[in-house]
Design a protein around this motif. Structure first.
Motif, PDB file in Angstrom:
ATOM      1  N   THR A 126       0.817  -1.209   0.000  1.00 33.06           N
ATOM      2  CA  THR A 126       0.000   0.000   0.000  1.00 33.06           C
ATOM      3  C   THR A 126       0.849   1.256   0.000  1.00 33.06           C
ATOM      4  N   TYR A 153      -1.663  -0.604  11.222  1.00 34.62           N
ATOM      5  CA  TYR A 153      -1.842  -1.263   9.909  1.00 34.62           C
ATOM      6  C   TYR A 153      -0.670  -0.967   8.985  1.00 34.62           C
ATOM      7  N   ARG A 276     -10.354  10.133  13.081  1.00 33.59           N
ATOM      8  CA  ARG A 276      -9.511   8.955  13.346  1.00 33.59           C
ATOM      9  C   ARG A 276      -8.231   9.421  14.043  1.00 33.59           C
ATOM     10  N   HIS A 279      -4.797  10.387  12.063  1.00 30.88           N
ATOM     11  CA  HIS A 279      -5.319  10.330  10.689  1.00 30.88           C
ATOM     12  C   HIS A 279      -4.342  10.903   9.653  1.00 30.88           C
TER      13      HIS A 279
END
Ligand code: NAD
Ligand code: TDX
Length: 339
Positions: A126, A153, A276, A279
Motif C-alpha cells: 500500500t 496497519y 480517526r 489520521h
C-alpha cells in the motif's frame, strides 16, 4: 500457469481472481483465505461451485498448509500473489495483534515457503507505508520515498515489505512488490469509506465523515489495480517495487458530496463525526515509472463514472452486504460521536 492467491476471498483479491478467470483461460487459480470477518463466503461462491477456482480455507501462518500449496507451483511462470492481510486502519487502532499476525508473521511464513520451493512471489502492498504528505506538497510518493508508516496497519505492511526486500537480497527470492493507492469498486467491505457511505444512504442512515474531511486519498478502481498486477506478473523485474495509482486525488469532503449528489440526497446530507486518531492527511502516488516501464495505464479514470457503477453494484447486491451492515455500524457507534 498456476497461481496461488492469498486473501483471494477479500475485496481486491477476489476482483483479481474474477478478472483472471474471465480473461486468462490458461491460468489455474487456487485461493488460500482464512475467511476472517473481511471475507464474505458469497464472494467467490459461483466460481468455487463451477470448479473455476479452488478455495482452501486456511491461515497463511500455517506452514504445513502453505508448504503443500506452494509445492504444487512447479512451472517457471507459476507464482504466489499475496493479497492476504488485515486491511482496515480503524481496526488496527482498536486491536493491532491480528495485523502483526497476518501481515508480518503471515508474510514471513510465505517467504520461507517460497524460498524453500524457489517459487516466484508478488507481494501486494500500500501507499500508506510512506506516511502522509502535506496538502500543498508538490511531491508525490515515488519508489525512493522513505518509509514512515503512521498506523499499526501501515507499520505492519511496511514490515512485510521490508521482509520481502530482505528475502530478495539475502536469499535471491524471485519476488516483486507493488504499492497501490486507495482502491474502490465491487465487493469492498462496508467498513471502508466508499461502501460505508453508499450503504448508509441505501439503508436510510446518514453518511459519516471523519473530522472536517480535508484528508486527501488517491483513488483507483480495483480493475486498474488488477491490470497493473498482471503487467507486473507478465513483465516485472525481480526485486523491483512498482507504484500503482491513477492520479485520483480527492478530499474526503469532495468525495462525500459527490456520493450524496449521485445518490440524490442533499450535498450536505451527512454528519461530521469524531476524527480517526493519527489520521494521515494525504496520500498521492507517482506511478509514472510503472506506466513507462511496463506500458501499463489505468483505464477507469473517470471517478464519477466509477462511483456510479459502484453505487449501482451495492444497490443490486443488498444480499451481499446487508447481513454484516448492522454489526459494522454498531461497532462504529460505540466510539463515533457526531461533531
Ligand atoms: P480485505 O480485508 O478486503 O481482504 C483481505 C483478505 O485476506 C480477506 O479475505 C481475509 O480473510 C484474508 N486474510 C486476512 N488474514 C489472513 C490470514 N492470516 N490467512 C489467510 N487469509 C487472511 O483487504 P483488501 O482491501 O482486499 O486488501 C488486499 C491487499 O491489498 C492487502 O494486502 C492490503 O494491504 C492491500 N492494499 C489495499 C488497498 C485498499 O485500498 N483496499 C490499497 C493498497 C493495498
Ligand atoms: O466512515 C468513514 N468516514 C471517513 O471519513 C470511514 C470508514 C473513513 N473515513 C475517511 C478515513 C480516510 O481518510 O475516509 C478515508 C478512507 O478511509 P478507509 O476507507 O478506511 O481507507 P484508508 O484508511 O485510506 O486505507 C485504505 O487505503 C489504503 C485501505 O483500507 C487500506 O487497506 C489501503 O492500504
Amino acid at each position: 500457469m498456476r497461481l496461488l492467491v492469498t486473501g483471494g476471498a477479500g475485496f481486491i483479491g477476489s476482483n483479481f481472481v474474477r478478472t483472471t478467470v474471465a480473461e486468462r483461460s490458461g491460468v489455474h487459480v487456487t485461493v488460500i483465505d482464512s475467511m476472517t470477518y473481511a471475507a464474505n463466503p458469497a464472494t467467490l461462491a459461483d466460481l468455487v461451485a463451477t470448479g473455476a477456482v479452488e478455495l482452501v480455507e486456511a491461515d497463511i501462518t500455517d506452514a504445513t498448509v502453505m508448504d503443500s500449496l506452494v509445492s504444487r507451483l512447479t512451472g517457471d511462470d507459476d507464482a504466489v500473489v499475496h493479497f492476504a492481510a488485515e486491511s482496515h486502519n480503524d481496526n488496527s487502532l482498536s486491536g493491532p495483534w491480528p495485523f502483526v499476525h497476518s501481515n508480518i508473521v503471515g508474510t514471513f511464513t510465505l517467504l520461507e515457503t517460497c524460498r524453500r520451493h524457489d517459487v516466484r512471489l508478488h507481494h501486494i502492498s500500500t501507499d500508506e507505508v510512506y506516511g502522509d504528505l502535506a496538502v500543498d506538497d508538490p511531491a508525490k510518493f515515488t519508489e525512493e520515498t522513505a518509509y514512515q508508516p503512521s498506523s499499526p496497519y501501515s507499520a505492519t505492511k511496511a514490515s512485510s515489505d521490508m521482509l520481502v526486500r530482505a528475502w530478495v537480497r539475502s536469499y535471491g527470492l524471485r519476488a516483486t512488490l507493488s504499492n497501490c493507492s486507495n482502491n474502490y469498486g465491487p465487493y469492498q467491505h462496508v467498513e471502508k469509506f466508499i461502501p460505508r457511505q453508499i450503504t448508509n444512504i441505501l439503508d436510510g442512515r446518514r453518511p459519516r465523515l471523519y473530522g472536517s474531511g480535508a484528508n486527501v486519498r488517491d483513488w483507483i478502481h480495483v480493475d486498474d489495480h488488477t491490470s497493473a498486477v498482471w503487467a507486473i506478473l507478465d513483465r516485472g523485474e525481480t526485486g523491483r517495487t512498482y507504484l500503482i495509482g491513477a492520479d485520483g486525488e480527492r478530499t474526503n469532503l469532495d468525495l462525500m458530496r459527490e456520493i450524496c449528489r449521485l445518490m440524490g440526497v442533499g450535498e450536505d446530507g451527512f454528519d461530521h463525526v469524531t476524527d480517526r486518531p493519527g489520521h494521515d492527511l494525504r496520500y498521492a502516488i507517482d506511478a509514472s515509472r510503472t506506466r513507462e516501464e511496463l506500458g501499463w495505464a489505468p483505464l477507469l479514470t473517470d471517478l464519477r463514472e466509477g462511483l456510479q457503477h459502484t453505487i449501482d453494484w451495492y444497490s443490486d447486491h443488498r444480499d451481499w452486504w446487508e447481513p454484516v451492515k448492522e454489526r459494522v455500524e454498531a461497532r462504529y457507534a460505540a466510539t463515533e460521536r457526531v461533531l
